[in-house]
Design a protein around this motif. Structure first.
Motif, PDB file in Angstrom:
ATOM      1  N   ILE A  16      20.587  15.056  17.337  1.00 33.81           N
ATOM      2  CA  ILE A  16      21.090  14.835  19.072  1.00 33.81           C
ATOM      3  C   ILE A  16      22.028  13.748  18.462  1.00 33.81           C
ATOM      4  O   ILE A  16      23.222  13.617  19.288  1.00 33.81           O
ATOM      5  CB  ILE A  16      20.495  14.446  20.425  1.00 33.81           C
ATOM      6  N   GLY A  17      21.001  12.442  18.166  1.00 33.97           N
ATOM      7  CA  GLY A  17      21.987  10.763  17.784  1.00 33.97           C
ATOM      8  C   GLY A  17      23.040  11.289  17.101  1.00 33.97           C
ATOM      9  O   GLY A  17      24.010  10.725  17.023  1.00 33.97           O
ATOM     10  N   SER A  18      23.453  12.396  15.871  1.00 32.55           N
ATOM     11  CA  SER A  18      23.642  11.729  14.566  1.00 32.55           C
ATOM     12  C   SER A  18      25.007  12.812  15.526  1.00 32.55           C
ATOM     13  O   SER A  18      26.192  12.210  15.081  1.00 32.55           O
ATOM     14  CB  SER A  18      23.867  13.393  14.058  1.00 32.55           C
ATOM     15  N   SER A  19      25.105  14.248  16.608  1.00 34.38           N
ATOM     16  CA  SER A  19      26.260  14.687  17.250  1.00 34.38           C
ATOM     17  C   SER A  19      26.956  13.494  18.260  1.00 34.38           C
ATOM     18  O   SER A  19      28.267  12.985  18.486  1.00 34.38           O
ATOM     19  CB  SER A  19      25.663  15.676  18.057  1.00 34.38           C
ATOM     20  N   CYS A  20      26.555  12.735  18.575  1.00 34.75           N
ATOM     21  CA  CYS A  20      26.674  11.780  19.649  1.00 34.75           C
ATOM     22  C   CYS A  20      27.499  10.501  18.910  1.00 34.75           C
ATOM     23  O   CYS A  20      28.147  10.656  19.596  1.00 34.75           O
ATOM     24  CB  CYS A  20      25.727  10.632  19.912  1.00 34.75           C
ATOM     25  N   LEU A  68      19.420   3.960  14.793  1.00 35.75           N
ATOM     26  CA  LEU A  68      17.971   4.042  13.655  1.00 35.75           C
ATOM     27  C   LEU A  68      17.632   5.454  14.395  1.00 35.75           C
ATOM     28  O   LEU A  68      17.530   5.682  14.656  1.00 35.75           O
ATOM     29  CB  LEU A  68      16.907   2.905  14.264  1.00 35.75           C
ATOM     30  N   PHE A  69      17.521   5.862  12.355  1.00 33.98           N
ATOM     31  CA  PHE A  69      17.201   7.555  12.904  1.00 33.98           C
ATOM     32  C   PHE A  69      15.515   6.836  12.215  1.00 33.98           C
ATOM     33  O   PHE A  69      15.755   6.687  10.821  1.00 33.98           O
ATOM     34  CB  PHE A  69      18.729   7.995  12.177  1.00 33.98           C
ATOM     35  N   VAL A  77      17.324  13.719   8.594  1.00 34.79           N
ATOM     36  CA  VAL A  77      18.377  12.102   7.990  1.00 34.79           C
ATOM     37  C   VAL A  77      19.240  13.070   7.075  1.00 34.79           C
ATOM     38  O   VAL A  77      20.053  12.154   6.403  1.00 34.79           O
ATOM     39  CB  VAL A  77      16.678  11.429   7.694  1.00 34.79           C
ATOM     40  N   ASP A  78      18.049  13.453   5.872  1.00 40.04           N
ATOM     41  CA  ASP A  78      18.875  13.756   4.758  1.00 40.04           C
ATOM     42  C   ASP A  78      19.999  14.065   4.436  1.00 40.04           C
ATOM     43  O   ASP A  78      21.168  14.402   4.278  1.00 40.04           O
ATOM     44  CB  ASP A  78      18.091  14.702   3.660  1.00 40.04           C
ATOM     45  N   TYR A  89      27.323   5.192   8.496  1.00 37.51           N
ATOM     46  CA  TYR A  89      25.645   4.941   8.859  1.00 37.51           C
ATOM     47  C   TYR A  89      25.702   3.975   7.215  1.00 37.51           C
ATOM     48  O   TYR A  89      25.901   3.889   5.693  1.00 37.51           O
ATOM     49  CB  TYR A  89      24.787   5.471   8.750  1.00 37.51           C
ATOM     50  N   ASN A  90      24.587   2.690   8.155  1.00 37.45           N
ATOM     51  CA  ASN A  90      24.040   2.079   6.666  1.00 37.45           C
ATOM     52  C   ASN A  90      22.290   2.880   6.822  1.00 37.45           C
ATOM     53  O   ASN A  90      22.014   2.714   7.624  1.00 37.45           O
ATOM     54  CB  ASN A  90      23.726   0.799   7.764  1.00 37.45           C
ATOM     55  N   PRO A  91      22.617   2.663   5.278  1.00 35.10           N
ATOM     56  CA  PRO A  91      21.298   3.840   5.191  1.00 35.10           C
ATOM     57  C   PRO A  91      20.130   2.990   5.200  1.00 35.10           C
ATOM     58  O   PRO A  91      19.593   3.340   5.255  1.00 35.10           O
ATOM     59  CB  PRO A  91      21.808   4.382   3.867  1.00 35.10           C
ATOM     60  N   GLN A  92      19.840   1.675   5.164  1.00 37.86           N
ATOM     61  CA  GLN A  92      18.831   1.277   5.489  1.00 37.86           C
ATOM     62  C   GLN A  92      18.674   1.272   7.418  1.00 37.86           C
ATOM     63  O   GLN A  92      17.452   0.944   7.310  1.00 37.86           O
ATOM     64  CB  GLN A  92      18.906  -0.367   5.450  1.00 37.86           C
ATOM     65  N   PHE A  93      18.978   1.766   7.848  1.00 35.97           N
ATOM     66  CA  PHE A  93      18.621   2.108   9.255  1.00 35.97           C
ATOM     67  C   PHE A  93      18.570   3.554   9.415  1.00 35.97           C
ATOM     68  O   PHE A  93      18.586   4.113  10.513  1.00 35.97           O
ATOM     69  CB  PHE A  93      19.583   1.813  10.696  1.00 35.97           C
ATOM     70  N   MET A  94      18.022   4.428   8.559  1.00 36.94           N
ATOM     71  CA  MET A  94      17.674   6.001   7.694  1.00 36.94           C
ATOM     72  C   MET A  94      16.532   5.871   7.727  1.00 36.94           C
ATOM     73  O   MET A  94      16.173   5.529   6.005  1.00 36.94           O
ATOM     74  CB  MET A  94      18.815   6.520   7.107  1.00 36.94           C
ATOM     75  N   ILE A  95      14.507   6.466   8.423  1.00 37.90           N
ATOM     76  CA  ILE A  95      13.661   5.998   7.409  1.00 37.90           C
ATOM     77  C   ILE A  95      13.495   6.864   7.758  1.00 37.90           C
ATOM     78  O   ILE A  95      13.252   7.788   9.254  1.00 37.90           O
ATOM     79  CB  ILE A  95      13.121   4.810   9.302  1.00 37.90           C
ATOM     80  N   THR A  96      12.690   7.330   6.459  1.00 38.88           N
ATOM     81  CA  THR A  96      11.884   8.739   7.138  1.00 38.88           C
ATOM     82  C   THR A  96      10.180   8.960   6.545  1.00 38.88           C
ATOM     83  O   THR A  96       9.498   7.455   5.879  1.00 38.88           O
ATOM     84  CB  THR A  96      12.739   9.578   5.824  1.00 38.88           C
ATOM     85  N   GLY A  97       9.329   9.079   6.621  1.00 40.49           N
ATOM     86  CA  GLY A  97       8.338   9.414   6.112  1.00 40.49           C
ATOM     87  C   GLY A  97       7.992   9.372   4.982  1.00 40.49           C
ATOM     88  O   GLY A  97       6.592   8.752   5.057  1.00 40.49           O
TER      89      GLY A  97
END
Length: 126
Positions: A16-20, A68-69, A77-78, A89-97
């Motif tokens: 949803i965030g990506s679409s927004c 922040l994702f 996220v990928d 986007y700034n890749p630093q603000f994409m956090i995965t498990g």
């Protein structure tokens, strides 16, 4: 000046965030890489002055979302990291498990080296 930070958590939140953010770019006259599309009127100039609410302007004139994702599953996220708006986007603000987030909040579990441990609410009834 007002500034908003968006938190997009989990699969649905990230999607949803990506679409927004795609919609925000269209509404604010930004291209897929965060640069302003040519301005034609006074309305566009006003729109540019309001960008600082949602975006941070970099030194090279690019607008980066304050977002922040976060998702434990990296595939969603990928999709953003490699999708059409990847340069926005700034890749630093994409956090995965896979990056082992250290979330320290009351009652929230933390992931450390594959082990799940409880925070300081251990003694509360379960």
């Amino acid at each position: 000046m007002r500034e908003c930070v968006s938190l997009h958590i989990g699969q649905a939140g990230v999607q949803i965030g990506s679409s927004c953010w795609e919609l925000y770019c269209l509404e604010h006259g930004l291209s897929k890489d965060g640069r302003l599309i040519e301005q034609d009127s006074a309305e566009d100039v006003e729109r540019e002055s309001n960008l600082s609410t949602l975006y941070t302007e970099s030194s090279n004139g690019k607008y980066v979302p304050r977002a922040l994702f976060v998702d434990f599953e990296p595939t969603v996220v990928d999709e953003i990291r490699h999708g059409g708006f990847a340069d926005l986007y700034n890749p630093q603000f994409m956090i995965t498990g896979m990056e082992t987030p250290q979330i320290i909040l009351p009652g929230v579990t933390t992931a450390r080296e594959g082990n799940i441990s409880r925070t300081w609410m251990n003694n509360f009834g379960e």
